[in-house]
Motif scaffolding. Sequence first.
Motif, mmCIF file in Angstrom:
data_model
loop_
_atom_site.group_PDB
_atom_site.id
_atom_site.type_symbol
_atom_site.label_atom_id
_atom_site.label_comp_id
_atom_site.label_asym_id
_atom_site.label_seq_id
_atom_site.Cartn_x
_atom_site.Cartn_y
_atom_site.Cartn_z
ATOM 1 N N GLY A 1 0.817 -1.212 0.000
ATOM 2 C CA GLY A 1 0.000 0.000 0.000
ATOM 3 C C GLY A 1 0.847 1.257 0.000
ATOM 4 O O GLY A 1 0.510 2.240 0.653
ATOM 5 N N VAL A 2 1.976 1.224 -0.712
ATOM 6 C CA VAL A 2 2.858 2.395 -0.776
ATOM 7 C C VAL A 2 2.826 2.986 -2.172
ATOM 8 O O VAL A 2 2.538 2.308 -3.157
ATOM 9 N N ASP A 3 3.137 4.277 -2.228
ATOM 10 C CA ASP A 3 3.137 5.020 -3.482
ATOM 11 C C ASP A 3 4.260 6.042 -3.416
ATOM 12 O O ASP A 3 5.000 6.098 -2.427
ATOM 13 N N THR A 4 4.357 6.875 -4.417
ATOM 14 C CA THR A 4 5.386 7.905 -4.453
ATOM 15 C C THR A 4 5.404 8.705 -3.152
ATOM 16 O O THR A 4 4.359 9.146 -2.684
ATOM 17 N N GLY A 5 6.570 8.839 -2.559
ATOM 18 C CA GLY A 5 6.711 9.596 -1.323
ATOM 19 C C GLY A 5 6.534 8.764 -0.064
ATOM 20 O O GLY A 5 6.844 9.221 1.037
ATOM 21 N N SER A 6 6.035 7.549 -0.205
ATOM 22 C CA SER A 6 5.873 6.675 0.962
ATOM 23 C C SER A 6 7.242 6.237 1.465
ATOM 24 O O SER A 6 8.209 6.177 0.714
ATOM 25 N N LYS A 7 7.299 5.922 2.729
ATOM 26 C CA LYS A 7 8.549 5.430 3.314
ATOM 27 C C LYS A 7 8.406 3.945 3.596
ATOM 28 O O LYS A 7 7.357 3.473 4.005
ATOM 29 N N VAL A 8 9.482 3.217 3.338
ATOM 30 C CA VAL A 8 9.520 1.789 3.640
ATOM 31 C C VAL A 8 10.683 1.524 4.583
ATOM 32 O O VAL A 8 11.673 2.255 4.596
ATOM 33 N N ALA A 9 10.542 0.485 5.387
ATOM 34 C CA ALA A 9 11.589 0.097 6.330
ATOM 35 C C ALA A 9 12.167 -1.241 5.898
ATOM 36 O O ALA A 9 11.449 -2.099 5.384
ATOM 37 N N PHE A 10 13.458 -1.399 6.111
ATOM 38 C CA PHE A 10 14.142 -2.642 5.792
ATOM 39 C C PHE A 10 14.683 -3.231 7.085
ATOM 40 O O PHE A 10 15.386 -2.559 7.839
ATOM 41 N N ASP A 11 14.357 -4.485 7.353
ATOM 42 C CA ASP A 11 14.854 -5.185 8.531
ATOM 43 C C ASP A 11 15.575 -6.441 8.072
ATOM 44 O O ASP A 11 15.041 -7.199 7.253
ATOM 45 N N LEU A 12 16.782 -6.648 8.598
ATOM 46 C CA LEU A 12 17.536 -7.853 8.291
ATOM 47 C C LEU A 12 17.278 -8.864 9.396
ATOM 48 O O LEU A 12 17.581 -8.617 10.558
ATOM 49 N N ARG A 13 16.663 -10.002 9.036
ATOM 50 C CA ARG A 13 16.294 -11.040 9.999
ATOM 51 C C ARG A 13 16.815 -12.387 9.514
ATOM 52 O O ARG A 13 16.317 -12.920 8.529
ATOM 53 N N ASP A 14 17.798 -12.908 10.211
ATOM 54 C CA ASP A 14 18.355 -14.220 9.873
ATOM 55 C C ASP A 14 18.715 -14.330 8.394
ATOM 56 O O ASP A 14 18.369 -15.303 7.728
ATOM 57 N N GLY A 15 19.393 -13.335 7.870
ATOM 58 C CA GLY A 15 19.854 -13.380 6.489
ATOM 59 C C GLY A 15 18.824 -13.008 5.448
ATOM 60 O O GLY A 15 19.118 -13.029 4.254
ATOM 61 N N GLU A 16 17.608 -12.654 5.859
ATOM 62 C CA GLU A 16 16.565 -12.226 4.917
ATOM 63 C C GLU A 16 16.216 -10.770 5.193
ATOM 64 O O GLU A 16 16.207 -10.326 6.340
ATOM 65 N N VAL A 17 15.922 -10.034 4.144
ATOM 66 C CA VAL A 17 15.499 -8.650 4.288
ATOM 67 C C VAL A 17 13.977 -8.608 4.248
ATOM 68 O O VAL A 17 13.353 -9.136 3.330
ATOM 69 N N VAL A 18 13.383 -7.994 5.258
ATOM 70 C CA VAL A 18 11.935 -7.850 5.344
ATOM 71 C C VAL A 18 11.614 -6.377 5.095
ATOM 72 O O VAL A 18 12.158 -5.492 5.758
ATOM 73 N N VAL A 19 10.755 -6.113 4.117
ATOM 74 C CA VAL A 19 10.383 -4.748 3.763
ATOM 75 C C VAL A 19 8.962 -4.486 4.259
ATOM 76 O O VAL A 19 8.049 -5.273 3.976
ATOM 77 N N THR A 20 8.783 -3.390 5.013
ATOM 78 C CA THR A 20 7.468 -3.021 5.527
ATOM 79 C C THR A 20 7.249 -1.535 5.304
ATOM 80 O O THR A 20 8.200 -0.788 5.055
ATOM 81 N N ARG A 21 5.991 -1.131 5.398
ATOM 82 C CA ARG A 21 5.700 0.304 5.376
ATOM 83 C C ARG A 21 6.295 0.908 6.632
ATOM 84 O O ARG A 21 6.103 0.397 7.729
#
Length: 105
Positions: free
Chosen positions: A27-47
Amino acid sequence: MSHIHDVATLTSKGQITLPKSIRQALGVDTGSKVAFDLRDGEVVVTRADAGHEDPAIGEFLALLEADIRAGRNVQSLPEDLVLAMLANASHAVNLDEDIDGEVAL
């Protein structure tokens, strides 16, 4: 939520374009911010503005926001619930952490 697998290409500047399917699911669009979390070698992307790691709370808040934006009459929440929600709004949550004490379901 259904499983989505998509691939993006890393540029020489370390940039990627989130695939359309991922942008829509988040549910993101231009200007939205996303977060990146590194968990056990995988990157999880969330709003970044998702606000909660608990999916049930996140879905409830999204539903409530949609009702308010649509102008639906939203009944007031009990004051003690509001205070409890505000007190825990910035509380860090580790969903993998063991629960202390007894739990009644």
